[in-house]
Design an enzyme around this catalytic site. Structure first.
Site, mmCIF file in Angstrom:
data_model
loop_
_atom_site.group_PDB
_atom_site.id
_atom_site.type_symbol
_atom_site.label_atom_id
_atom_site.label_comp_id
_atom_site.label_asym_id
_atom_site.label_seq_id
_atom_site.Cartn_x
_atom_site.Cartn_y
_atom_site.Cartn_z
ATOM 1 N N ALA A 162 0.724 -1.228 0.148
ATOM 2 C CA ALA A 162 0.472 0.043 0.083
ATOM 3 C C ALA A 162 0.922 1.377 0.335
ATOM 4 O O ALA A 162 -0.220 1.734 0.201
ATOM 5 C CB ALA A 162 -1.028 0.295 0.907
ATOM 6 N N ALA A 163 1.840 1.567 -0.415
ATOM 7 C CA ALA A 163 2.933 2.785 -0.503
ATOM 8 C C ALA A 163 1.861 3.207 -1.927
ATOM 9 O O ALA A 163 2.046 4.745 -1.355
ATOM 10 C CB ALA A 163 4.136 1.462 -0.895
ATOM 11 N N GLY A 164 1.954 2.894 -2.515
ATOM 12 C CA GLY A 164 1.134 3.545 -4.281
ATOM 13 C C GLY A 164 0.110 3.987 -3.490
ATOM 14 O O GLY A 164 -0.442 5.476 -3.033
ATOM 15 N N ASP A 165 -0.900 3.413 -2.380
ATOM 16 C CA ASP A 165 -2.332 3.393 -2.051
ATOM 17 C C ASP A 165 -1.667 5.544 -1.065
ATOM 18 O O ASP A 165 -2.676 6.014 -1.397
ATOM 19 C CB ASP A 165 -3.451 2.819 -1.443
ATOM 20 C CG ASP A 165 -3.395 1.882 -2.629
ATOM 21 O OD1 ASP A 165 -3.730 1.920 -3.905
ATOM 22 O OD2 ASP A 165 -3.583 0.381 -2.009
#
Ligand code: ADP
Length: 291
Positions: A237-240
């Site tokens: 969830a780095a991108g989220d």
């Protein structure tokens, strides 16, 4: 205000020395239920980063539905647009072995029953600074909501799949990671992929993991924001987290350079902690890390 139309899943994670083969039973070491789904993750990230956030989607009438709802509420997300439908909530059944490899079964459940935003939903979405979309709901629902939005649409094209022209026509900003950018454009070089994306949408960000992110606009702006150097323990969830924080900063009227730095800082805080929604930083932490 930020609106998010997307998925909510319960991640069911079993930790085991070795994943079972077909027909085999193995003893696991530990088990965790972790609220996830790209839509719910982006909504949580944006709310914790300081925005008013409304979430639109569906959970099932099973035991997970109320847990997913309460998790979003606890982050401060407005869940009046989160429906409860008959059947199971979306789940991801995840086996993590001691090598850190995982195998995952995603069952869309209630997410698969979402058909589009209602008139009431669209009224809220139309008053928003941005509508955040991902691709974990049925494509027809995503396309219909993008086209009806009346707010700038920010698309995370994940899980990657063919993107209908009528969807891209409604998108203001697309934010793929480098693998998704390559799959969409057929170009391995992120700079070239960014250029190809800008032939289809006005603005694009290609995230590059520990290498940071590239931003481009049709107006000719180009930026590279480096990642904040940290020791990553879990990049789930780095991108989220990045997308949620980016949209909060843009809604506050910050420049693209400032908004990208804010997003990279939020994402770097999240990768230093385990979990998805459980790892996302609050506004005070992001501000403290920026100064
Ligand atoms: P996704 O999670 O969608 O695959 P990325 O891996 O590209 O996306 O990560 C999104 C953003 O998170 C990056 O642009 C970067 O700012 C931040 N990030 C990811 N991994 C790291 C890392 N190891 N160290 C610091 N920041 C990171």
């Amino acid at each position: 205000m930020i609106s998010v139309f997307g998925s909510a899943n319960m991640d069911l994670v079993a930790y085991t020395a070795r994943a079972p083969q077909r027909g085999e039973t193995v003893a696991g070491r530990a088990f965790a239920t972790i609220p996830g789904g790209k839509g719910a993750n982006q909504a949580t990230a944006a709310a914790l980063a300081g925005a008013d956030v409304a979430f639109f989607g569906a959970v099932g009438d099973d035991a997970f539905g109320p847990v997913l709802r309460r998790g979003l509420e606890a982050a401060g997300v407005d869940v009046r647009g989160l429906r409860t439908v008959a059947g199971s909530s979306g789940i991801a059944q995840i086996v993590v072995d001691d090598d850190g490899s995982n195998s995952i079964i995603v069952v869309p459940g209630a997410n698969g029953a979402v058909t589009g935003a209602s008139a009431d939903d669209l009224e809220v979405i139309g008053r928003s600074d941005a509508l955040l979309l991902q691709l974990e709901l049925p494509m027809a629902a995503v396309v219909a909501t993008a086209r009806a939005a009346g707010a700038p649409v920010v698309l995370t094209p994940s899980p990657v799949q063919e993107l209908p022209g009528e969807l891209l026509d409604a998108v203001t900003l697309i934010v793929p990671n480098e693998h998704e950018a390559r799959a969409i454009t057929g170009l391995a070089d992120p700079e070239e992929a960014l250029g190809a994306l800008l032939e289809r949408v006005p603005e694009a960000v290609v995230t590059l993991g520990s290498e940071g992110a590239l931003y481009g606009s049709r107006a000719g702006e180009r930026l590279h924001v480096p990642a904040v150097p940290v020791r990553a323990v879990d990049t789930t969830a780095a991108g989220d987290t990045f997308v949620g924080a980016l949209c909060v900063a843009r809604a506050e009227g910050r420049s693209n350079a400032e908004a990208l730095r804010f997003a990279a800082t939020a994402a770097a805080l999240s990768v230093q902690r385990e979990g998805a929604s459980t790892s996302m930083p609050a506004r005070a932490e992001i501000d403290a890390a920026l100064t």
